[in-house]
Enzyme design. Structure first.
Site, PDB file in Angstrom:
ATOM      1  N   ASP A 108      -8.855 -30.126  17.728  1.00 51.28           N
ATOM      2  CA  ASP A 108      -9.911 -30.926  18.722  1.00 51.28           C
ATOM      3  C   ASP A 108     -10.982 -29.834  19.143  1.00 51.28           C
ATOM      4  O   ASP A 108     -10.692 -29.035  20.297  1.00 51.28           O
ATOM      5  CB  ASP A 108      -9.217 -31.665  19.766  1.00 51.28           C
ATOM      6  CG  ASP A 108     -10.268 -32.665  20.525  1.00 51.28           C
ATOM      7  OD1 ASP A 108     -11.249 -32.832  20.094  1.00 51.28           O
ATOM      8  OD2 ASP A 108      -9.877 -33.003  21.769  1.00 51.28           O
ATOM      9  N   ASP A 320     -17.794 -33.311  17.213  1.00 50.15           N
ATOM     10  CA  ASP A 320     -16.695 -33.436  17.901  1.00 50.15           C
ATOM     11  C   ASP A 320     -15.568 -33.924  16.919  1.00 50.15           C
ATOM     12  O   ASP A 320     -15.524 -34.653  16.284  1.00 50.15           O
ATOM     13  CB  ASP A 320     -16.520 -34.516  19.141  1.00 50.15           C
ATOM     14  CG  ASP A 320     -15.373 -34.659  19.553  1.00 50.15           C
ATOM     15  OD1 ASP A 320     -14.236 -33.430  19.635  1.00 50.15           O
ATOM     16  OD2 ASP A 320     -15.129 -35.565  20.347  1.00 50.15           O
TER      17      ASP A 320
END
Ligand SMILES: *[C@@H]1O[C@H](CO)[C@@H](O)[C@H](O)[C@H]1NC(C)=O
Ligand SMILES: *[C@@H]1O[C@H](CO)[C@@H](O)[C@H](O)[C@H]1NC(C)=O
Length: 443
Positions: A108, A320
């Site tokens: 992440d 992201d």
């Protein structure tokens, strides 16, 4: 197995097709029960965009050697799509502690704290592995009075009754109920090298989560932080290996054993992407900002107000890896969807909420329009030309939807992992550049 009207059913069908064609003996299917519907994921992605926008809006201006350890200038870890579990994230396996225990972590770029599920976490709802700090010789708690706790650990709790008490956190991923709570320590991470040797990263900051909630953590043991932060795994890796890290995302619907990779250190010259754009970082935020100059559909630049891409006006865009579907702030969303749907006007439509524009692709007659080309033009003339399947996505057999979502405006636009798939992305933290190129990501 019952097929449901969600992405999981597509995945199962892909898997079944792959097995029928005999190409994937190693494919394992997890039970359908923990599947997350595409609607839930879409909602999660929107909440995350709202949370990232809120967080951005509030911004303020010794080591032991181990026998098998080999000096390395770069290391790589396989990185695979978690779609087979019904989640929209990419997973990496990491060895943590001494002796090393293996964990499956969500990779992440929107996170600054790496954490694993710890003893006591989740109970019966947590079938995965748990980390037991007491069993790791290299675990060291971070005291709550330390600068690391006070200045660097995000969401650290203010309570610090005695200076030696552990540093506690209550990490939030988005608005709503996704987060993890626990204590922070440091431990070593082990990365296997070709030829049976290993490379160790010492003193990696690691959260030990005793409680957690959120869909993404059903099939993972925690999170690998690839965000920009002093304590993130990306920063530890980049400090050790030449100042950069890269990842290459396979098609999110690829077979479970089709892994891309997460790489630390310089890329071999032959693999190095040539398209580059400045990396825009904000103080105390893990997110990798990029400047979008324009979006083109079928060769035509869309009419999107410049403020939408301006981070100083509460707009801007980030990359992201932890968001699945790209979320565009309202003016950009409307322009992109209008352009794509106009081009696809001849194709029979079907309802598939939460998407606004879905098409019955099997009923598409001869001579029906093709998916127009979409290009994201970044500052520095770097052009991202994703394959059509990355923005008009398969949601179930024979059905495709325009796979972007509307995000709050003012607010940041989030380029999710599906739009990034089948590309190699290099985050050069030393030179503050993002580079990318098309790739099928297998090595
Ligand atoms: C701080 O508070 C949290 C939640 O109230 C608790 O779980 C944690 O143990 C506390 N930490 C310390 C060091 O007292
Ligand atoms: C798509 O169209 C075909 C042929 O007209 C039809 O059989 C099928 O049920 C349709 N699919 C959906 C999801 O509406």
């Amino acid at each position: 197995m019952a097929l449901r009207g969600n992405l999981l059913s597509v995945l199962l069908l892909h898997a079944v097709a792959a097995m029928a064609s005999g190409e994937s003996a190693r494919l394992e299917l997890v039970p359908a029960a923990p599947g997350v519907s595409v609607a839930e994921r879409a909602r999660d992605d929107r909440h995350r965009q709202a949370y990232i926008s809120t967080r951005l809006a509030s911004r303020p201006g010794g080591s032991r050697r181990v026998a098998a350890e080999a000096p390395a200038s770069a290391v790589s870890l396989p990185m695979s799509s978690g779609a087979y579990t019904g989640t929209g994230q990419y997973f990496v396996n990491l060895l943590v502690g001494t002796p090393a225990q293996e964990f499956t972590l969500v990779a992440d770029t929107g996170s600054d704290l790496t954490w694993v599920k710890c003893q006591g976490a989740g109970g019966a709802s947590s079938p995965g592995r748990v980390f037991r700090p007491a069993n790791s010789k290299s675990w060291a708690p971070v005291p709550c009075s330390s600068d690391t706790c006070k200045l660097d650990v995000p969401f650290s709790l203010a309570n610090c009754s005695s200076s030696a008490s552990p540093c506690s956190y209550d990490y939030r991923y988005k608005e709503g109920a996704t987060g993890a709570r626990g204590v922070v320590g440091t431990d070593s991470a082990t990365i296997a090298l070709p030829g049976g040797k290993v490379s160790k990263l010492q003193d990696v900051v690691l959260g030990c989560s005793s409680t957690h909630d959120g869909q993404s953590f059903r099939s993972a043991d925690g999170v690998l932080s690839l965000g920009n932060s002093k304590i993130s795994f990306a920063a530890s890796g980049a400090r050790r290996f030449g100042g950069s890290f890269s990842y290459c995302l396979v098609d999110h619907l690829a077979r479970r054993d089709a892994a891309g990779y997460l790489h630390f250190g310089p890329l071999p010259v032959s693999q190095r992407p040539t398209a580059q754009t400045p990396m825009l970082l904000s103080a105390q935020m893990p997110f990798y900002g990029v400047k979008v100059d324009a979006i083109h559909v079928a060769g035509k630049a869309l009419d999107i107000p410049a403020e939408v891409w301006d981070a100083t006006k509460n707009g801007g865009a980030i990359l992201d890896s932890g968001t699945t579907l790209t979320v565009l702030a309202t003016p950009a969303y409307k322009a992109v969807v209008a352009a794509l749907s106009t081009h696809l006007a001849g194709v029979p439509t079907v309802d598939f909420p939460p998407f606004e524009h879905c098409y019955n692709w099997t009923a598409r007659g001869p001579g029906a329009p093709d998916i127009p080309k979409l290009v994201v033009q970044f500052a520095g003339s770097a052009r991202l030309e994703p394959p059509a399947k990355s923005y008009v996505i398969d949601v179930k057999p024979g059905v495709k939807c325009i796979g972007v979502q509307e995000g709050e405006w003012p607010g940041v636009s989030v380029i999710g992992n599906i739009l990034q798939q089948e590309h190699l992305w290099e985050f050069d933290l030393k030179n503050m550049l993002v580079r990318f190129k098309e790739s099928i990501c297998t090595r």
